[in-house]
Design an enzyme around this catalytic site. Structure first.
Site, short mmCIF file in Angstrom:
data_model
loop_
_atom_site.label_atom_id
_atom_site.label_comp_id
_atom_site.label_asym_id
_atom_site.label_seq_id
_atom_site.Cartn_x
_atom_site.Cartn_y
_atom_site.Cartn_z
N ARG A 1 1.20 -0.82 -10.11
CA ARG A 1 1.08 -0.68 -8.65
C ARG A 1 1.81 -1.81 -7.92
NH1 ARG A 1 -0.12 -3.45 -4.17
NH2 ARG A 1 -1.83 -4.47 -5.26
N ASP A 2 1.29 -3.02 -7.99
CA ASP A 2 1.88 -4.11 -7.19
C ASP A 2 3.29 -4.42 -7.68
OD1 ASP A 2 2.09 -6.03 -5.27
OD2 ASP A 2 0.42 -7.25 -5.95
N HIS B 1 -5.57 -13.38 -6.74
CA HIS B 1 -4.39 -12.48 -6.82
C HIS B 1 -3.19 -13.29 -6.33
CE1 HIS B 1 -2.49 -8.35 -6.13
NE2 HIS B 1 -1.71 -9.13 -5.41
N HIS C 1 0.72 -14.38 -6.25
CA HIS C 1 2.14 -14.11 -6.51
C HIS C 1 2.81 -15.44 -6.88
CE1 HIS C 1 2.59 -9.80 -5.22
NE2 HIS C 1 1.34 -10.07 -4.83
N CYS D 1 11.72 -11.44 -10.00
CA CYS D 1 12.15 -12.12 -11.22
C CYS D 1 11.54 -13.51 -11.31
CB CYS D 1 13.67 -12.22 -11.26
SG CYS D 1 14.24 -13.17 -12.67
N ASN E 1 4.22 -10.65 -8.81
CA ASN E 1 2.93 -11.08 -9.35
C ASN E 1 3.14 -12.05 -10.50
OD1 ASN E 1 1.60 -7.97 -8.63
ND2 ASN E 1 0.44 -9.82 -8.24
P1 HMG Z 1 0.98 4.64 10.48
O1 HMG Z 1 2.44 4.97 10.64
O2 HMG Z 1 0.34 3.80 11.53
O3 HMG Z 1 0.05 5.92 10.27
O4 HMG Z 1 0.79 3.98 9.06
P2 HMG Z 1 0.04 7.37 10.83
O5 HMG Z 1 -1.36 7.81 10.75
O6 HMG Z 1 0.77 7.43 12.15
O7 HMG Z 1 0.90 8.18 9.74
C1 HMG Z 1 2.29 8.10 9.62
C2 HMG Z 1 2.75 9.16 8.62
O8 HMG Z 1 2.23 8.84 7.32
C3 HMG Z 1 2.21 10.54 8.93
O9 HMG Z 1 3.15 11.48 8.45
C4 HMG Z 1 0.95 10.64 8.09
O10 HMG Z 1 0.59 11.95 7.75
C5 HMG Z 1 1.36 9.88 6.85
P3 HMG Z 1 4.07 12.35 9.46
O11 HMG Z 1 3.11 13.05 10.35
O12 HMG Z 1 4.89 11.33 10.19
O13 HMG Z 1 4.86 13.20 8.54
N1 HMG Z 1 0.23 9.25 6.17
C6 HMG Z 1 0.01 9.35 4.86
N2 HMG Z 1 0.67 10.00 3.87
C7 HMG Z 1 0.16 9.89 2.63
N3 HMG Z 1 -0.93 9.17 2.32
C8 HMG Z 1 -1.61 8.50 3.28
C9 HMG Z 1 -1.14 8.59 4.61
N4 HMG Z 1 -1.57 8.06 5.77
C10 HMG Z 1 -0.73 8.48 6.72
N5 HMG Z 1 -2.69 7.78 2.96
C11 HMG Z 1 -0.50 3.45 7.13
C12 HMG Z 1 -0.47 3.48 8.64
C13 HMG Z 1 -1.72 2.66 6.72
C14 HMG Z 1 -0.59 4.88 6.59
C15 HMG Z 1 0.81 2.78 6.62
O14 HMG Z 1 0.98 1.59 7.30
C16 HMG Z 1 0.80 2.54 5.14
O15 HMG Z 1 0.83 3.46 4.35
N6 HMG Z 1 0.81 1.24 4.74
C17 HMG Z 1 0.74 0.87 3.34
C18 HMG Z 1 1.60 -0.35 3.08
C19 HMG Z 1 1.48 -0.74 1.64
O16 HMG Z 1 1.21 0.08 0.78
N7 HMG Z 1 1.72 -2.03 1.33
C20 HMG Z 1 1.65 -2.52 -0.01
C21 HMG Z 1 0.26 -2.55 -0.54
S1 HMG Z 1 -0.67 -3.94 0.03
C22 HMG Z 1 -0.18 -5.24 -1.01
O17 HMG Z 1 0.74 -5.09 -1.78
C23 HMG Z 1 -0.95 -6.53 -0.97
C24 HMG Z 1 -1.86 -6.69 -2.19
O18 HMG Z 1 -1.12 -6.65 -3.39
C25 HMG Z 1 -2.59 -8.03 -2.12
C26 HMG Z 1 -1.67 -9.22 -1.85
O19 HMG Z 1 -0.71 -9.43 -2.58
O20 HMG Z 1 -1.95 -9.91 -0.87
C27 HMG Z 1 -2.90 -5.58 -2.27
MG MG Z 2 -0.03 -8.33 -4.23
#
Ligand code: HMG
Ligand code: MG
Length: 285
Positions: A13-14, A205, A207, A238, A247
Site C-alpha cells: 500500500r504505502d 510509521h 518514512h 530509493c 517507508n
Molecule cells: P474529493 O475530490 O474531495 O471527493 O476527494 P469527492 O467526494 O468530491 O469525490 C471526487 C471523485 O472521487 C468522485 O468521482 C467520487 O465518486 C470519487 P466523480 O464523481 O468525479 O467521477 N470518490 C471515490 N472513488 C473511489 N473510492 C472512494 C471515493 N471517494 C470519492 N473512496 C477523497 C476526497 C478523500 C476521496 C480524496 O481526497 C482521496 O481519495 N484522497 C486519498 C489520498 C491518499 O490516498 N493519500 C495517500 C494515503 S495517506 C498516506 O499515505 C499517509 C500514511 O501512510 C501515513 C503517513 O505516512 O503519514 C497513511
Molecule cells: Mg506513510
C-alpha cells in the site's frame, strides 16, 4: 517490558501508491503472497481511495480477491470515506484504517478536508465497522513536520491521536510522513501523545527520507512503542537517493531490532525474497 516487537508491513500500500509505473494487479498479488509467508500478523494491501487522487491503488478489490490468504494474517485497507469503507468491506478486508493529519495543510492536500471535517467523515465509518466488529486502525500524519505548515505542535498530534482512540481506533499509527523527524522531535511528540493514549495502542510509521527512521524507531522503543510500520525494499522511494526515500525498509528494521535483542517472528530469507521482488517492481529498476 516485552522483548517482542511487531512490524506491520506497508509495502503493497504505502510503497506501491508512490510508484510512477502502473503496476499490474498480478504483480501486487505476487508480492502480497510472498509477504504472507514471512510471518507478518498484519499486511496493508489495499486502499479504497479515489482513483483520480491515487491511480496506483485502483484494482485494490482485485488484489484482495486474488491473494492467497494465510491463516492468522490480517489484510488491511485504507478507507477515507463511507464509499471506501463500503468497497473495502465488499472486497473482504480484514481490517480498515482511517487517516487523519495533525496539520491542516496536509489534511487539505491529502483528503481535501480540514482536520475537523475529516474526523466527522470518520465517525460513521467507525460506527459501521463497530456494528460488524471490523477492526479500525487510525493514522495521524505529519507528527513532527508538515510540508505545508512546517513543524507540528506535539499537543496537536496528541489531540488528533486521542480523538481517533476515543472514536474506537484500536491502534493509532503516528506518521512521520516526510521523514524529517529526529529522535528529539519524535521523543517530544511521543511524550505528549502517551499522556493521552496508552502506548500499547500506538505504532510508529516513519518514512526514511533523511535516513533517521531507525534512530527514530530506537527513540520510540525507549518510550515503550512496540509496533512499527515498514515496507519491504524501502518501497516508495530509493533508500540510497537522498530526498527520495519512502517507508523505512522492513528488512533494515528487522535487522536493527534483532541487533537490539528484540524478536519479530519474521523469516529473514522470505523478507529478502520479498525485498528483491519489491525492488524489481520499482519504476527506476
Ligand atoms: P474529493 O475530490 O474531495 O471527493 O476527494 P469527492 O467526494 O468530491 O469525490 C471526487 C471523485 O472521487 C468522485 O468521482 C467520487 O465518486 C470519487 P466523480 O464523481 O468525479 O467521477 N470518490 C471515490 N472513488 C473511489 N473510492 C472512494 C471515493 N471517494 C470519492 N473512496 C477523497 C476526497 C478523500 C476521496 C480524496 O481526497 C482521496 O481519495 N484522497 C486519498 C489520498 C491518499 O490516498 N493519500 C495517500 C494515503 S495517506 C498516506 O499515505 C499517509 C500514511 O501512510 C501515513 C503517513 O505516512 O503519514 C497513511
Ligand atoms: Mg506513510
Amino acid at each position: 517490558m516485552s522483548q517482542s516487537v511487531e512490524i506491520f508491513e506497508m509495502g503493497p500500500r504505502d510503497g506501491l501508491q508512490n510508484e510512477k509505473r502502473a503496476i499490474p494487479v498480478a504483480e501486487k498479488i505476487a508480492l502480497v503472497d510472498c509477504l504472507s509467508r514471512a510471518g507478518f500478523r498484519r499486511i496493508e494491501v489495499a486502499s479504497f481511495v479515489s482513483p483520480k487522487w491515487v491511480p496506483q491503488m485502483a484494482g485494490s478489490g482485485e488484489v484482495l480477491a486474488g491473494i492467497s490468504r494465510a491463516p492468522g494474517v490480517s489484510y488491511a485497507a485504507l478507507t477515507p470515506n463511507m464509499r471506501g469503507y463500503t468497497d473495502a468491506v465488499a472486497a473482504g478486508a480484514d481490517e480498515i484504517a482511517v487517516f487523519a493529519s495533525a496539520s491542516e495543510g496536509f489534511s487539505r492536500a491529502n483528503i481535501n478536508a480540514s482536520i475537523t471535517e475529516s474526523i466527522e467523515r470518520f465517525k460513521p465509518i467507525l460506527q459501521a465497522a463497530a456494528a460488524i466488529k471490523l477492526p479500525v486502525r487510525g493514522y495521524v500524519s505529519c507528527v513532527t513536520d508538515c510540508p505545508f505548515d512546517g513543524p507540528t505542535d506535539p499537543d496537536q498530534v496528541a489531540l488528533v491521536a486521542e480523538t481517533l482512540h476515543l472514536l474506537g481506533c484500536y491502534e493509532v499509527s503516528l506518521g512521520d510522513t516526510i521523514g524529517q523527524g529526529t529522535p528529539e522531535t519524535i521523543s517530544k511528540m511521543l511524550s505528549a501523545v502517551t499522556k493521552r493514549v496508552p502506548v500499547s495502542h500506538l505504532a510508529g510509521h516513519y518514512h526514511d527520507t533523511s535516513g533517521r527512521a531507525l534512530d527514530n524507531i530506537e527513540a520510540s522503543l525507549a518510550q515503550g512503542v512496540r509496533v512499527f510500520d515498514a515496507a519491504v525494499g524501502g518501497l516508495g522511494g530509493c533508500p540510497y537517493a537522498p530526498g527520495a526515500a519512502g517507508n523505512v525498509a522492513t528488512e533494515a528494521v528487522q535487522d536493527h531490532l534483532v541487533g537490539l535483542g528484540y524478536e519479530t517472528g519474521l523469516d529473514r530469507d522470505v523478507l529478502v525474497e520479498a525485498a528483491e521482488m519489491a525492488q524489481a517492481m520499482r519504476s527506476d529498476s
